[in-house]
Scaffold this motif. Structure first.
Motif, PDB file in Angstrom:
ATOM      1  N   ILE A  61       0.839  -1.205   0.000  1.00 34.67           N
ATOM      2  CA  ILE A  61       0.000   0.000   0.000  1.00 34.67           C
ATOM      3  C   ILE A  61       0.873   1.254   0.000  1.00 34.67           C
ATOM      4  N   ASP A  92      -6.054  -7.553   3.774  1.00 35.19           N
ATOM      5  CA  ASP A  92      -5.929  -6.093   3.791  1.00 35.19           C
ATOM      6  C   ASP A  92      -5.899  -5.513   2.383  1.00 35.19           C
ATOM      7  N   THR A  96      -8.614  -2.809   0.807  1.00 34.37           N
ATOM      8  CA  THR A  96      -8.206  -1.599   0.092  1.00 34.37           C
ATOM      9  C   THR A  96      -8.854  -1.528  -1.288  1.00 34.37           C
ATOM     10  N   ASP A  98     -11.680  -3.030  -2.206  1.00 31.43           N
ATOM     11  CA  ASP A  98     -13.073  -2.746  -1.840  1.00 31.43           C
ATOM     12  C   ASP A  98     -14.058  -2.869  -3.004  1.00 31.43           C
TER      13      ASP A  98
END
Length: 297
Positions: A61, A92, A96, A98
């Motif tokens: 990220i 995760d 992110t 989504d």
């Protein structure tokens, strides 16, 4: 072996989102593990494939922000094999991204695999959230596609599928200390779940590997057999020669050279001795991977 019609790409770009090595003069984070963003363009569209997700999503990220990449534009996730350094960043990453997204995996990726050094621990994706791993993935909009055989992911992109046929010198695994639990018994893991990606261009193909547990020569051999394409523009990824003998390392380099592989981009679990041998054998056609590295083909 039956050949599969793969189609053709106009353009390929492979971006190293995370790797063991941060590189020289870069602000990107490194981590033990690997993750690539494969951006491909065919006659119909441009697609982005996230190949593996590292041990942790945090460095990825961080790095995508520096590289001005929006993870929500990813179309497909491809997990090369179960090991933690390629899969534990998944939840995760999904949070992110989504959105609903297909995740291509081998059917045995969720088998309970473990190692005993430095102590007992889960060695695979099963460890990221225990027994409810699949539920966690689905809760976060991941749609799992379990595929054992080779198949076209999109026009010009092919999964190698499971690799059982090995070239002679790669029949013994270089990854020692990996085990699987079957019927209450602990057995050595043959790591058969590892799959790779083939990218077809007008002037040859590109092969992207995760750890290369089946053997980089066997992966190249498989790719040639199922596509009928003999020219290999590049092999990119981990080759897992870190625990290999000097003889095996030299035979691996020689095999790739003799079968016409043009360029090699490697790092992660390849090991310093093997990297040195690839540099010796390929010269300027060898490049070491690092976080943030962009490969245009």
């Amino acid at each position: 072996m039956k050949q599969i019609k793969i189609g053709m790409l106009k353009r390929v770009r492979v971006i190293t989102l995370a790797e063991d090595y941060a590189g020289y003069s870069t602000f990107c984070y490194a981590q033990h593990g690997i993750s690539f963003l494969i951006e491909v363009e065919n006659e119909i569209a441009t697609k982005r494939i996230l190949f593996d997700v590292g041990y942790s999503a945090e460095p990825i990220i961080h790095n995508v922000k520096l590289l001005n990449i929006d993870l929500s534009t990813i179309d497909i996730i491809f997990l090369s094999h179960t090991h933690w350094d390629h899969t534990w960043g998944l939840i995760d990453i999904l949070k992110t991204i989504d959105k609903e997204i297909p995740i291509i995996v081998h059917p045995d990726i969720f088998r309970p695999t473990l190692k005993f050094a430095p102590g007992p621990m889960y060695n695979g994706i099963y460890g990221i959230s225990g027994k409810d791993t699949m539920s966690k993935i689905e809760e976060n909009k991941g749609k799992l596609f379990f595929v054992r055989e080779s198949f076209p992911i999109i026009d010009g992109v092919l999964s190698t599928g499971e690799i059982r046929e090995k070239v002679e010198f790669e029949k013994e695994l270089t990854a020692k200390g990996a085990y699987v639990i079957e019927d209450g018994l602990i057995k050595e893991d043959d790591l058969h779940d590892e799959i790779s990606v083939i990218l077809s261009l007008s002037d040859g193909m590109v092969i992207v590997t995760g750890c290369g547990h089946p053997g980089v020569a066997s992966i190249v051999n498989r790719a040639k057999n199922i596509t009928g394409i003999q020219k290999v523009k590049a092999v990119i990824g981990g080759f897992h020669l870190i625990g290999a003998s000097e003889e095996r390392i030299k035979r691996s380099v020689r095999y790739l050279k003799e079968t016409g592989v043009e360029r090699v981009f490697t790092g992660h679990c390849t090991g310093l001795k093997a990297e040195a041998e690839f540099l010796k054998g390929f010269g300027e056609r060898f490049e070491k991977l690092h976080s943030g590295k962009i490969i245009e083909l």
